[in-house]
Scaffold this motif. Structure first.
Motif, PDB file in Angstrom:
ATOM      1  N   HIS A 166       0.802  -1.221   0.000  1.00  0.00           N
ATOM      2  CA  HIS A 166       0.000   0.000   0.000  1.00  0.00           C
ATOM      3  C   HIS A 166       0.837   1.275   0.000  1.00  0.00           C
ATOM      4  CE1 HIS A 166      -4.380   1.271   1.016  1.00  0.00           C
ATOM      5  NE2 HIS A 166      -3.877   1.944   0.016  1.00  0.00           N
ATOM      6  N   ASP A 194     -10.165  -0.354   3.038  1.00  0.00           N
ATOM      7  CA  ASP A 194      -9.051  -1.130   3.599  1.00  0.00           C
ATOM      8  C   ASP A 194      -9.540  -1.827   4.866  1.00  0.00           C
ATOM      9  OD1 ASP A 194      -6.444  -1.939   4.530  1.00  0.00           O
ATOM     10  OD2 ASP A 194      -5.559  -0.101   3.718  1.00  0.00           O
ATOM     11  N   ASP A 242      -3.888   2.205   8.349  1.00  0.00           N
ATOM     12  CA  ASP A 242      -2.695   2.697   7.630  1.00  0.00           C
ATOM     13  C   ASP A 242      -2.351   4.133   8.024  1.00  0.00           C
ATOM     14  OD1 ASP A 242      -2.582   0.218   6.452  1.00  0.00           O
ATOM     15  OD2 ASP A 242      -3.009   0.898   4.424  1.00  0.00           O
ATOM     16  N   ASP A 283      -7.372  -1.237  -0.906  1.00  0.00           N
ATOM     17  CA  ASP A 283      -6.516  -2.327  -0.433  1.00  0.00           C
ATOM     18  C   ASP A 283      -7.373  -3.591  -0.500  1.00  0.00           C
ATOM     19  OD1 ASP A 283      -5.193  -4.220   1.212  1.00  0.00           O
ATOM     20  OD2 ASP A 283      -4.272  -2.629   2.406  1.00  0.00           O
TER      21      ASP A 283
HETATM   22 MN   LIG Z   1      -3.558  -0.814   3.333  1.00  0.00          MN
END
Ligand SMILES: [Mn+2]
Ligand SMILES: [Mn+2]
Ligand SMILES: [Mn+2]
Ligand SMILES: [Mn+2]
Ligand SMILES: [Mn+2]
Ligand SMILES: [Mn+2]
Ligand SMILES: [Mn+2]
Ligand SMILES: [Mn+2]
Ligand SMILES: [Mn+2]
Ligand SMILES: [Mn+2]
Ligand SMILES: [Mn+2]
Ligand SMILES: [Mn+2]
Lengths: 290, 290, 290, 290, 290, 290
Positions: free
Chosen positions: D112, D135, D139, D216
């Motif tokens: 990512h 996702d 993150d 993601d």
């Molecule tokens: Mn991610």
């Protein structure tokens, strides 16, 4: 009105349709309940049959074809799950009937313990029976964790039954110290690591004798047989195992029965081990059933 | 404005950017529609390219580097799915063009049938062509279930086309009785089981002749090449196959084209077979393209 | 003297020993030679049988047990490799015989093309037959790369044969634009993405009619059926498919035959898809054979 | 003279032959060197291309075909192994050039972190850019074990760059407590667990704004995407993700770029995740490139 | 009150309970962050321990049992993810402590770079140390893509540190031309392709010297060790590697430490490589720790 | 001097270093010897620990972190292979000691039979104990093939021990007709197919009562838990199972112990099931240990 099964994968390829006039009988012993480490060999016989349809019917090693031998695939002996005592009784009983009918018994395991009742039954008919045993493991324990019916005990059992001097093990590379010592003290033959060369030396001494051959697929190196419960590095090649089968075929021993055990499909990426087993069985049929 | 592909895995590593000044042309033939047992080799060429980026560019066997040979990876010949007739026509046509342009054709299968149109095209240019064939299987059938275009027929086809005496098979361990007999009766050379030793004996007899080499990856033992449709125990090691490639490189034959076929990624745990194929291709390029 | 096979994995669990008094006949159609992308469904029927021994014999959904229905597993129809023309003729012929004997045909594929000759044979007996089709794909092509016998054409064939208005597709999430348009223009029913809800709406309109149900396992989401050639995201759950089978069972349609196709063991990690297929077949047997 | 690659698996299916007149450019970012747990996404782009040849070219969701959009697959950006600093510089530079040429950037990861330089480059052109992020993971770390370039930091980086209020995360089910708190305190939007419903609520508030969408693949449940480094139970279905893509397509936001990251073939049994990714990319192309 | 771990798979089988009176210390170095192609060896040590419970405790090769040697499995050295500099410092520091305590260090990788700080630490204590290195690869690069800490550099580093003449590599079949040339020019020993025979020739010349042995599992052929990052055809058998360990055990060199590196479970179908590694470690313990 | 194990994968992530001040004790019961179909769960606990290092330490569901609960991972109870009688005695004895020390027992199977001695031991301390059981299977058999100690009997055993009215099963979709009838006749609660909704209805009726929760991972659909011995289609999602754990956490029942059983790594491609199990255990620890 079932479809003909000769090429179905439900029977070993080209299985003869009738039991009565068959020379040899192929049967599965789908038992793995005494296995301590990685079970799964109960599914061995059916996978070997399934892949046998990819097998060429002619052996360029022996210049013989499957139709030159009449063998009947009887299917798997129905064994009671989790009960080794009753299972080995059922196996022995079945082999007794094959012996009575003068059939060559060719068994597929299952775990190695299944060979014990087979060898016992064959020894009834052939009192001076000798055993040729190919394996990575001694299989000479008296018991495993207190249990005498274990896949690590069948060779001990038959050795005590027919006398250790009549048992010849080849390719052994694993076992307890006590097992190797017991063999030595009792005159049992063990060839460590090698199969073909020591076998060639011993075969002449067995000339004319009835011999049962039990092959644990793990005698092969894991490179050649990943699909088994107990992989152990340093084994022989499939080429050496094929040559060993052919050496027996070319000798003067009288093979009266045989088995191939411990194929476990779940660990067998690419079905390599099952395919090898099916080729070995073809060579055993063509080389040993006369 | 595509990114440079030399290390992308879309072409064989270090493929030269242009066709025109390349000595050799690498191409895929992604066909597996005549395969009876386990298809999947149609994905072989692309997986071999993908793993080739892990390949060292120098050969310690030949003391030569990839940049010493100019080869162009042309990609896969687009073949019409399910139509072997049109497929082999397209392949032949393409090889004709390579021959005209004086390129060394280095093919990746696909099933072994793809070698037939290639060899036919190469034979047009080299009338006294000899074939070196390494395989587990004879591939000498006239047909499979009535169909003459099958992966079990290419060697028969080329043998009848250029004369059986010009065809040399090595490592053969599987086939029908009739195939072995046909070879014998027609003066075709078959070395059973072994490759390197019989090859060394035969190479001097081929000195100076144009030779096409077709390698079926299943000549390797399943331990060394699980990723193929028809695994067959008792094969040679990758070491013996490498040595055989080097023996040809060191001989006086004139290699005029070659292929490597039957890599099937779906059965290839650990991508071992694809990696081996990519190394074999490196040695073929460095040893045979001069 | 074969061992009883009811729990051997060679037949679907508890298969009745005789054809004569069976209500339903289970049979495999091990064909995948028109498959363009990832073949392997030819091994579907045997793997489904093998895992069926792990199946509970009682359905808590239907409160019925396998012994409440007499079905005979006839094995796999022997089909000529690579020849779709002869294969579909042989299938049709076999279904004709089942129809004559008043058996409920329950087929296992193999690729989806095998349903075409079955449906054709069933339609001879039931002229006002309707088709219920569950699939990720329209399967309405006239041909694939010029070949009219393809696993992407069976629904088009039967639709043209019995009239598009009699064909009801559910769960469709993939196809060419032309296929969707042809369906629309010709009055064929397509439910995109969903199965259970639209099925519940349509079943009353089919009350009393003879219906053949063909299920492509890829109607399930890849999460629920990874073991098939053409995985396609966005599918239904196995729970919705079970409920759909039960909705048909509880409706007033007269199911006169059915199949389940496209299970491909090579892509089936954990044998999840084969196990699901074997459970679906149990529910089809218990819900539809009356 | 390379063979046409439109259906070769070397480019995404039907890639337009020229960059110049393409509306969108597809490119791979084969980097996974900051991945702490299970690397492997560096091989994601090439596997997605390979399986894309099995993709139907028509979307029944959007009633649009691949030929309705001109996209050019540029291949993989050559990234220096093990050097995240130089890698992200190269990515940013490449996206700068795409922006200048007015191309829609459609990236394939890789880990990512690759999205960070892309989003930064896109933000140069669109100062009021908003980010839609799907996702399993926040993150939002500032660093991982002291390293600020990590696959757990890209959303933090872009949030600090364009302002946390312009970042909208959906489907989040994993992260450190501090990450959730930072988001809350700084006005960044996080929808826990769900994607489609909260997205539908937010899209109207973004009407008319330029939006970059970063997906993601692990936002999917492991059942739907086993082939990724960090599987995390409790995710959404591929059906919900498809519907979310379509919701964006049907809204008034102005999608100006997008990516799909973290597909890791080594964990992807049955190539299920790669196939799903290739379908998602088709829908993104057909739904968002106008 | 933890359960005894001697047979738990959390420690190498029969690990001695205390560090203090142990002769040897077994430890893992779970690092793979400099690996360019296929990472995964960071999980090697834990998988080797897990499968070690299937290991027989007696060596029929050496006629010695595990209880004849006191070794303590210290677990894995906690290494900072992604930071090779700090990781190798931590490793060196730990080996320093083992050296001070007069323990035989027996390490499990992880990538081969981990051997560099170990060998450096051992060389402090033994100034006339020689290195025996078994590997498919030279590992003699000065750097990889500009980075000097790479799994392709450890042998170069130690060679420069203790002098190239004290380093003996065996089984090498891959590397850059420059690496082979550097070795030649600097008097470092490289045996290409073979291990056992050249080793037997060299051992007498090392009699009495302290020797550290570093084994990269990829010295084995992929057939024998598929579970590693860089498979390379043409390697040795596990039988030759076992015999090489035994040759060292039977020689007059003084083994003062050793390691086995690059086992990567993710590529290890059937756990064959991990099982082989566990057997090799048993032989190293029984043969080298005196 | 073992390395700290908190992040080693040898213990569940962040296991507290001492037993004495731990609130909960985590322990493995590595037994699968009564499993009839596909064994392998004996390796479940160690794989769950191994993958737990990839787990985020914070739960966004419960807004709680692992360090908020003190739990000690005691390792695996050493169980005598193949002996279920002695194994369950050892388990009961161990749980007795945990009960005496006022620890919350959190067990990992192994096959489901291991829950029987645990529940028996817990019931000694809590005479009005209720059982919440989530499973695909009734597990209400009196015996399997004559053997009363089987993984299909534990719920029958505890139901007879504490009274069927105190046992609540959820998600059941498989079993013998007799089992469902026995439950009905004896007032035991069974919710077929569903878990969350019926659980929400029943929890208030259990308010204030001590409850032991036993979760068979196969209550999940095979899509969500392929890694178990008996996959059975039509199960719940991991999302529903997480929500069910949270529903119990939010209720007024007093959870006094729990287990998660039947994870079998050998069938667990992508380690998806082990990862899910490790997340479920985190939620059980954070939600139920107070
Ligand atoms: Mn991610
Ligand atoms: Mn044995
Ligand atoms: Mn053995
Ligand atoms: Mn061939
Ligand atoms: Mn061949
Ligand atoms: Mn279909
Ligand atoms: Mn379909
Ligand atoms: Mn993520
Ligand atoms: Mn190395
Ligand atoms: Mn190496
Ligand atoms: Mn259970
Ligand atoms: Mn269960």
């Amino acid at each position: 009105m079932r479809f003909d099964e000769a090429y179905s994968g439900n029977v070993f390829i080209k299985s003869h349709p009738s039991y009565e006039d068959a020379q040899a009988v192929l049967y599965g012993m789908p038992m793995d309940w005494t296995v301590s480490y990685r079970p799964g060999s109960r599914f061995g016989p059916s996978r070997i049959r399934e892949v046998s349809i990819g097998l060429e019917e002619y052996s360029p090693y022996l210049d013989r074809e499957l139709e030159d031998v009449k063998y009947f695939d009887a299917g798997d002996i129905p064994l009671p799950f989790g009960n080794p005592y009753k299972s080995i009784d059922l196996i022995e009983e079945y082999i007794d009937s094959l012996m009575k009918d003068n059939k060559f018994p060719l068994g597929m395991g299952g775990e190695h313990l299944v060979s014990w009742p087979v060898m016992k039954a064959v020894a009834k008919k052939y009192p001076d029976l000798a055993i040729i045993h190919m394996d990575a493991h001694t299989d000479l324990r008296t018991d495993y964790e207190g249990e005498e019916l274990s896949h690590s005990t069948p060779i001990r059992k038959i050795a005590e039954h027919i006398g250790p001097k009549n048992v010849y093990s080849f390719g052994i590379r694993s076992g307890m110290k006590e097992e190797f010592e017991w063999a030595k003290e009792n005159g049992m033959h063990i060839s460590k690591f090698e199969v073909l060369e020591p076998l060639k030396e011993i075969l002449p001494t067995l000339a004319g004798r009835p011999v049962y051959v039990t092959i644990d697929i793990d005698v092969l190196d894991p490179a050649h047989a990943p699909g088994t419960g107990t992989v152990d590095a340093g084994g022989i090649t499939s080429r050496e195992l094929l040559a060993s089968i052919h050496a027996i075929a070319g000798s003067n021993v009288h093979v009266v029965g045989a088995d191939l055990v411990e194929v476990a499909p779940i660990y067998d990426s690419s079905e390599q081990t099952a395919n090898t087993a099916s080729k070995l069985l073809r060579e055993m049929l063509l080389g040993w059933v006369k």
